[in-house]
Design an enzyme around this catalytic site. Structure first.
Site, PDB file in Angstrom:
ATOM      1  N   CYS A 265      -4.939  -5.729 -20.589  1.00 27.24           N
ATOM      2  CA  CYS A 265      -4.045  -4.526 -20.861  1.00 27.24           C
ATOM      3  C   CYS A 265      -4.878  -3.986 -22.339  1.00 27.24           C
ATOM      4  CB  CYS A 265      -2.767  -4.730 -21.047  1.00 27.24           C
ATOM      5  SG  CYS A 265      -1.801  -5.181 -19.638  1.00 27.24           S
ATOM      6  N   ALA A 266      -5.836  -3.458 -22.120  1.00 26.17           N
ATOM      7  CA  ALA A 266      -6.940  -3.030 -23.285  1.00 26.17           C
ATOM      8  C   ALA A 266      -6.626  -1.831 -23.959  1.00 26.17           C
ATOM      9  CB  ALA A 266      -8.208  -3.346 -22.868  1.00 26.17           C
ATOM     10  N   GLY A 269      -8.431  -0.108 -26.735  1.00 21.60           N
ATOM     11  CA  GLY A 269      -9.560  -1.081 -26.757  1.00 21.60           C
ATOM     12  C   GLY A 269     -10.150  -1.584 -28.009  1.00 21.60           C
ATOM     13  N   GLY A 270      -9.215  -1.493 -29.056  1.00 21.89           N
ATOM     14  CA  GLY A 270      -9.613  -1.962 -30.574  1.00 21.89           C
ATOM     15  C   GLY A 270      -9.754  -3.756 -30.271  1.00 21.89           C
ATOM     16  N   LYS A 271      -8.897  -4.158 -29.579  1.00 17.02           N
ATOM     17  CA  LYS A 271      -8.798  -5.727 -29.401  1.00 17.02           C
ATOM     18  C   LYS A 271     -10.308  -6.147 -28.643  1.00 17.02           C
ATOM     19  CE  LYS A 271      -3.823  -6.754 -30.033  1.00 17.02           C
ATOM     20  NZ  LYS A 271      -3.432  -5.247 -29.972  1.00 17.02           N
ATOM     21  N   CYS A 389       3.355  -6.641 -29.764  1.00 18.97           N
ATOM     22  CA  CYS A 389       3.658  -5.977 -31.265  1.00 18.97           C
ATOM     23  C   CYS A 389       5.316  -5.810 -31.441  1.00 18.97           C
ATOM     24  CB  CYS A 389       3.007  -4.647 -31.447  1.00 18.97           C
ATOM     25  SG  CYS A 389       3.184  -3.311 -30.140  1.00 18.97           S
TER      26      CYS A 389
END
Length: 452
Positions: A265-266, A269-271, A389
């Protein structure tokens, strides 16, 4: 008004503090706002949204009569009180709000605005601003109402936290959610040395320091974020704005060069980009999200950050719809699941007003479904990291417990020694951060190993 009536995300209305493009003056032929005005607009939108409940309570105390207010008039009063109380604007700032009421509402509304705000300034001078009072014998729900008004949070959430953390700890959490958020930079160590970038920023007047949690890859920006954005460092692929809690989730995943890795579940896209840097651009990384639009810019960002062509694949599938299909199993899968977001209320001021208790339960159902789907994509001996989060156990520990009861072929394992600081690990070895304890976003992460 767009936040209240249309459900707009606060960053889209006021402009996220991390945005690099100028704020346009809608329906005006004039030039976009300069950076100073843009920051002020952002502060107003975030501040009024954050303090909405307290502002509305003050309006009820300062108005001569009750009854519903015109939505535009309500917003003008909120803005005026926020500027006078939180930004400590001088009394003459009242005039602009009176003029605004004349223009947007009607002349009589201007008299109301003038009366309410003049009344407030007199109270400010006399140090007699109204405050909700705790009375002896108040029940927990009544105390939650008082704290909720004073700290501008919904009562159900305050009472929930009081039951879990106790009163004193809850007040610290509420205060943390109302502070100006701290932003951090994930330095792209594939293109620049963190020490070099740290020195350049400091010499340019930006107040940065090493992250206490990820000191080799993250810089915490105490002030000067707009200057960082204005220098084009993000566009050049040298860094990205990302909370340290998000970085620690990737550290928990611990992706290695040459592996086959999925960020399930990107978006946005930061991770995935941090995982790519940890992999040194070697192996294969798949960034998937059910919302293709939210990953549209990821390939371009990956190229600017120096990732080789063919290393990153972007997908747009609902993970649950892949159930039962044949896939090449992954060495590591990150499931950063949709959640309530109750760990990021400092940055997402609007979320506190959008969430209801039922949302946590409905999220849990979705999270279980996604965990079941992600489990099928992990090779024997491989690793699944579940993260949110959120700081709510129903979305975190309890989801892990439920998953393990359904999947005896998986076992929970603590973070290996040295992977993360002990201060962010709970008794199970899961990552658990809290804004008022760690000074960063609240988040959760657990390592789930598939048996051989």
């Amino acid at each position: 008004m767009r936040i209240d009536e249309e459900g707009a995300f606060v960053g889209l209305v006021g402009g996220s503090p991390t945005r690099t493009q100028p704020h346009a003056r809608k329906n005006s032929p004039s030039a976009p706002l300069d950076s100073r005005d843009a920051r002020f607009v952002t502060e107003l939108v975030f501040g009024v949204t954050r303090w909405r409940r307290r502002l509305d309570w003050l309006i009820s105390q300062l108005r001569p009569t009750g009854g519903a207010l015109d939505p535009q008039l309500l917003q003008i009063l909120r803005l005026g009180i926020f500027e006078l109380l939180e930004l400590r604007k001088p009394d003459w700032a009242i005039n602009s709000h009176v003029d605004l009421a004349k223009e947007l509402v009607r002349p009589e509304a201007a008299r109301l605005v003038n009366g309410v705000l003049r009344n407030l300034t007199r109270m400010r001078t006399a140090n007699a601003i109204p405050k909700p009072k705790l009375e002896p014998g108040f029940s927990q729900s009544q105390r939650a109402d008082v704290f909720g008004i004073a700290a501008s949070h919904p009562s159900w959430l305050v009472e929930r936290w009081m039951q879990r953390f106790g009163e004193a700890e809850t007040l610290k959490l509420l205060a943390s959610n109302n502070r100006r958020p701290v932003y951090s930079l994930r330095v792209n160590t594939m293109k620049v040395d963190i020490g070099v970038l740290e020195q350049e920023l400091q010499e340019g007047g930006v107040d940065v320091e090493r992250s206490p949690y990820l000191p080799e890859e993250y810089l915490r920006v105490n002030s000067g974020l707009q200057e960082v954005l204005g220098q084009g460092l993000l566009k050049d692929g040298l860094c990205q704005v990302q909370d340290e809690s998000a970085g620690m989730v990737v550290s928990l995943l611990d992706p290695q060069p040459g592996e086959h890795v999925l960020d399930a579940c990107a978006a946005p896209g930061g991770k995935a980009l941090f995982a790519a840097a940890r992999m040194l651009g070697k192996g294969q990384l798949v960034a998937n999200d059910a919302n293709a639009r939210r990953l549209r810019g990821l390939p371009g960002t990956a190229a600017r950050q120096g990732l080789p062509a063919g290393f990153l694949t972007v997908g747009s599938a609902d993970l649950r719809e892949q159930s039962g299909q044949r896939h090449v199993p992954f060495d590591r899968v990150l499931l950063d699941a949709p959640c309530s977001g109750l760990g990021v209320l400092a940055k997402r001021a609007d979320l506190r007003w959008r969430r209801q208790p039922a949302d946590i339960q409905s999220n849990a159902l979705l999270q279980d479904e996604l965990l079941d789907a992600a489990a099928q994509l992990v090779r024997p001996g491989g690793l699944l990291v579940y993260s949110t989060c959120s700081i709510e156990p129903e979305e975190n520990d309890l989801r892990v417990d439920a998953f393990l009861s359904r999947h005896p072929d998986f076992t929970a394992e603590p973070a290996p020694p040295g992977l993360l600081p002990d201060s962010v690990l709970d008794d199970n070895g899961f990552m658990a951060t809290f804004p008022h304890v760690h000074g960063i976003d609240g988040a959760f992460g657990a390592r789930l190993r598939r048996r051989q």
